[in-house]
Design a protein around this motif. Structure first.
Motif, PDB file in Angstrom:
ATOM      1  N   ASP A  84       0.815  -1.221   0.000  1.00 16.49           N
ATOM      2  CA  ASP A  84       0.000   0.000   0.000  1.00 16.49           C
ATOM      3  C   ASP A  84       0.848   1.270   0.000  1.00 16.49           C
ATOM      4  OD1 ASP A  84       0.961  -0.466   2.551  1.00 16.49           O
ATOM      5  OD2 ASP A  84      -0.850   0.259   3.553  1.00 16.49           O
ATOM      6  N   ALA A  85       2.111   1.169  -0.320  1.00 18.72           N
ATOM      7  CA  ALA A  85       3.007   2.329  -0.323  1.00 18.72           C
ATOM      8  C   ALA A  85       2.585   3.341  -1.389  1.00 18.72           C
ATOM      9  CB  ALA A  85       4.444   1.883  -0.581  1.00 18.72           C
ATOM     10  N   PRO A  86       2.638   4.640  -1.064  1.00 17.99           N
ATOM     11  CA  PRO A  86       2.272   5.665  -2.047  1.00 17.99           C
ATOM     12  C   PRO A  86       3.411   5.989  -3.025  1.00 17.99           C
ATOM     13  CG  PRO A  86       2.831   6.702   0.015  1.00 17.99           C
ATOM     14  CD  PRO A  86       2.914   5.207   0.249  1.00 17.99           C
ATOM     15  N   THR A  87       4.542   5.346  -2.834  1.00 15.56           N
ATOM     16  CA  THR A  87       5.707   5.617  -3.681  1.00 15.56           C
ATOM     17  C   THR A  87       6.181   4.346  -4.375  1.00 15.56           C
ATOM     18  OG1 THR A  87       7.159   5.289  -1.774  1.00 15.56           O
ATOM     19  CG2 THR A  87       6.554   7.555  -2.306  1.00 15.56           C
ATOM     20  N   ARG A  88       6.680   4.550  -5.595  1.00 14.98           N
ATOM     21  CA  ARG A  88       7.323   3.465  -6.355  1.00 14.98           C
ATOM     22  C   ARG A  88       8.718   3.949  -6.702  1.00 14.98           C
ATOM     23  NH1 ARG A  88       3.183   3.813 -10.598  1.00 14.98           N
ATOM     24  NH2 ARG A  88       5.031   4.586 -11.566  1.00 14.98           N
ATOM     25  N   ARG A  89       9.689   3.140  -6.371  1.00 14.37           N
ATOM     26  CA  ARG A  89      11.072   3.454  -6.734  1.00 14.37           C
ATOM     27  C   ARG A  89      11.390   2.690  -8.009  1.00 14.37           C
ATOM     28  NH1 ARG A  89      10.097   4.185  -1.650  1.00 14.37           N
ATOM     29  NH2 ARG A  89      11.252   5.782  -0.521  1.00 14.37           N
ATOM     30  N   MET A  90      11.824   3.415  -9.018  1.00 15.14           N
ATOM     31  CA  MET A  90      12.061   2.810 -10.321  1.00 15.14           C
ATOM     32  C   MET A  90      13.538   2.463 -10.470  1.00 15.14           C
ATOM     33  SD  MET A  90       8.993   2.687 -11.262  1.00 15.14           S
ATOM     34  CE  MET A  90       9.106   2.148 -12.948  1.00 15.14           C
ATOM     35  N   VAL A  91      13.775   1.197 -10.809  1.00 19.42           N
ATOM     36  CA  VAL A  91      15.121   0.639 -10.867  1.00 19.42           C
ATOM     37  C   VAL A  91      15.374   0.067 -12.261  1.00 19.42           C
ATOM     38  CG1 VAL A  91      16.609  -1.177  -9.912  1.00 19.42           C
ATOM     39  CG2 VAL A  91      15.064   0.083  -8.407  1.00 19.42           C
ATOM     40  N   ALA A  92      16.548   0.349 -12.799  1.00 22.59           N
ATOM     41  CA  ALA A  92      16.959  -0.235 -14.081  1.00 22.59           C
ATOM     42  C   ALA A  92      17.295  -1.700 -13.823  1.00 22.59           C
ATOM     43  CB  ALA A  92      18.169   0.512 -14.631  1.00 22.59           C
ATOM     44  N   SER A  93      16.511  -2.606 -14.396  1.00 21.65           N
ATOM     45  CA  SER A  93      16.680  -4.041 -14.146  1.00 21.65           C
ATOM     46  C   SER A  93      17.964  -4.588 -14.756  1.00 21.65           C
ATOM     47  CB  SER A  93      15.471  -4.816 -14.672  1.00 21.65           C
ATOM     48  OG  SER A  93      15.336  -4.631 -16.064  1.00 21.65           O
ATOM     49  N   CYS A  94      18.537  -3.891 -15.703  1.00 24.92           N
ATOM     50  CA  CYS A  94      19.763  -4.349 -16.357  1.00 24.92           C
ATOM     51  C   CYS A  94      20.953  -4.383 -15.399  1.00 24.92           C
ATOM     52  CB  CYS A  94      20.089  -3.457 -17.560  1.00 24.92           C
ATOM     53  SG  CYS A  94      19.955  -1.687 -17.215  1.00 24.92           S
ATOM     54  N   CYS A  95      20.968  -3.454 -14.429  1.00 24.72           N
ATOM     55  CA  CYS A  95      22.128  -3.369 -13.520  1.00 24.72           C
ATOM     56  C   CYS A  95      21.732  -2.977 -12.096  1.00 24.72           C
ATOM     57  CB  CYS A  95      23.156  -2.392 -14.079  1.00 24.72           C
ATOM     58  SG  CYS A  95      22.510  -0.727 -14.338  1.00 24.72           S
ATOM     59  N   ASN A  96      20.435  -3.048 -11.800  1.00 26.42           N
ATOM     60  CA  ASN A  96      19.910  -2.745 -10.461  1.00 26.42           C
ATOM     61  C   ASN A  96      20.289  -1.352  -9.959  1.00 26.42           C
ATOM     62  OD1 ASN A  96      18.411  -5.048 -10.138  1.00 26.42           O
ATOM     63  ND2 ASN A  96      20.127  -6.211  -9.299  1.00 26.42           N
ATOM     64  N   THR A  97      20.156  -0.362 -10.837  1.00 27.10           N
ATOM     65  CA  THR A  97      20.417   1.017 -10.451  1.00 27.10           C
ATOM     66  C   THR A  97      19.094   1.734 -10.218  1.00 27.10           C
ATOM     67  OG1 THR A  97      22.394   1.060 -11.842  1.00 27.10           O
ATOM     68  CG2 THR A  97      21.512   3.184 -11.141  1.00 27.10           C
ATOM     69  N   ALA A  98      18.914   2.253  -9.010  1.00 25.25           N
ATOM     70  CA  ALA A  98      17.728   3.051  -8.706  1.00 25.25           C
ATOM     71  C   ALA A  98      17.880   4.415  -9.370  1.00 25.25           C
ATOM     72  CB  ALA A  98      17.583   3.217  -7.205  1.00 25.25           C
ATOM     73  N   LEU A  99      16.844   4.843 -10.103  1.00 25.60           N
ATOM     74  CA  LEU A  99      16.918   6.100 -10.841  1.00 25.60           C
ATOM     75  C   LEU A  99      15.993   7.187 -10.312  1.00 25.60           C
ATOM     76  CD1 LEU A  99      17.287   4.590 -14.380  1.00 25.60           C
ATOM     77  CD2 LEU A  99      18.970   5.988 -13.181  1.00 25.60           C
ATOM     78  N   PHE A 100      14.777   6.811  -9.946  1.00 25.71           N
ATOM     79  CA  PHE A 100      13.862   7.839  -9.447  1.00 25.71           C
ATOM     80  C   PHE A 100      12.742   7.229  -8.633  1.00 25.71           C
ATOM     81  CE2 PHE A 100      12.489   6.755 -13.763  1.00 25.71           C
ATOM     82  CZ  PHE A 100      11.113   6.595 -13.652  1.00 25.71           C
ATOM     83  N   LEU A 101      12.017   8.107  -7.970  1.00 22.50           N
ATOM     84  CA  LEU A 101      10.894   7.736  -7.126  1.00 22.50           C
ATOM     85  C   LEU A 101       9.677   8.498  -7.620  1.00 22.50           C
ATOM     86  CD1 LEU A 101      10.774   7.643  -3.311  1.00 22.50           C
ATOM     87  CD2 LEU A 101       9.331   9.272  -4.495  1.00 22.50           C
ATOM     88  N   LYS A 102       8.561   7.813  -7.734  1.00 21.15           N
ATOM     89  CA  LYS A 102       7.314   8.458  -8.143  1.00 21.15           C
ATOM     90  C   LYS A 102       6.301   8.343  -7.023  1.00 21.15           C
ATOM     91  CE  LYS A 102       4.410  10.543 -10.697  1.00 21.15           C
ATOM     92  NZ  LYS A 102       4.166  11.741  -9.927  1.00 21.15           N
ATOM     93  N   PHE A 103       5.823   9.499  -6.551  1.00 16.10           N
ATOM     94  CA  PHE A 103       4.759   9.572  -5.554  1.00 16.10           C
ATOM     95  C   PHE A 103       3.443   9.520  -6.316  1.00 16.10           C
ATOM     96  CE2 PHE A 103       1.982  12.314  -2.805  1.00 16.10           C
ATOM     97  CZ  PHE A 103       1.870  11.419  -1.756  1.00 16.10           C
ATOM     98  N   SER A 104       2.635   8.494  -6.066  1.00 13.33           N
ATOM     99  CA  SER A 104       1.445   8.228  -6.886  1.00 13.33           C
ATOM    100  C   SER A 104       0.429   9.359  -6.883  1.00 13.33           C
ATOM    101  CB  SER A 104       0.777   6.923  -6.446  1.00 13.33           C
ATOM    102  OG  SER A 104       0.364   7.009  -5.099  1.00 13.33           O
ATOM    103  N   LYS A 105       0.337  10.114  -5.822  1.00 18.35           N
ATOM    104  CA  LYS A 105      -0.682  11.162  -5.734  1.00 18.35           C
ATOM    105  C   LYS A 105      -0.148  12.536  -6.138  1.00 18.35           C
ATOM    106  CE  LYS A 105      -2.871   8.630  -2.020  1.00 18.35           C
ATOM    107  NZ  LYS A 105      -3.151   8.572  -0.604  1.00 18.35           N
TER     108      LYS A 105
END
Length: 166
Positions: A84-105
């Motif tokens: 139920d988290a309001p945030t999604r952290r987006m990660v490049a699956s090719c090398c497991n690098t976190a790039l950004f966070l999106k707050f759903s609201k």
């Protein structure tokens, strides 16, 4: 900095993002969600660091219409601290690098400052210091707030108005 384009990339370069203009804010967050998110992402195989040495996470926050993935979007995978988290952290699956966070609201994207190349704006504020667990001294390079602080909300509101009116 109005026309400046900053680029960020994953470790292997397959996923690239760009941010146009000045960010809404360049800030470091110490909230429980950001600390847990950093721990989750840094535990991925071969992941690059997300958090700062003192447990905060430095973000460049942009309006959604000024931030985009320009290469490798199909390689992005969302990570959530809980279902139920309001945030999604987006990660490049090719090398497991976190790039950004999106707050759903929200109308903004918070990109990890560590991923950007070039002249990254300095930290303007530190928020949620009430959750900070570090024994390191709190940096005095910018104002610090126990919560999110009124300046952050003001910037989010004015950026939303600017987005609506072009």
């Amino acid at each position: 900095m109005a026309d400046t384009i900053l680029t960020s990339a994953c470790q292997c370069g397959q996923v690239r993002c760009q941010a146009i203009g000045r960010p809404i804010l360049s800030g470091v967050c110490y909230c429980d969600d950001c600390q847990a998110g950093a721990e989750l992402l840094e535990a991925l195989d071969g992941a690059a660091p997300v958090g700062e040495k003192d447990g905060g996470t430095h973000y460049l926050t942009y309006r959604d219409d000024r931030f985009s993935c320009v290469a490798g979007a199909d390689l992005l995978r969302p990570y959530e601290n809980s279902p139920d988290a309001p945030t999604r952290r987006m990660v490049a699956s090719c090398c497991n690098t976190a790039l950004f966070l999106k707050f759903s609201k929200g109308h903004w994207t918070s990109a990890y400052a560590r991923r950007f190349k070039g002249d990254v704006p300095p930290v303007e504020m530190r928020t949620q210091t009430q959750f900070r667990n570090s024994s390191l001294p709190l940096p005095e390079d910018a104002p610090s707030y126990r919560t999110f602080g009124p300046k952050l909300f003001w910037r989010l509101i004015t950026s939303r108005i600017a987005m609506i009116f072009g």
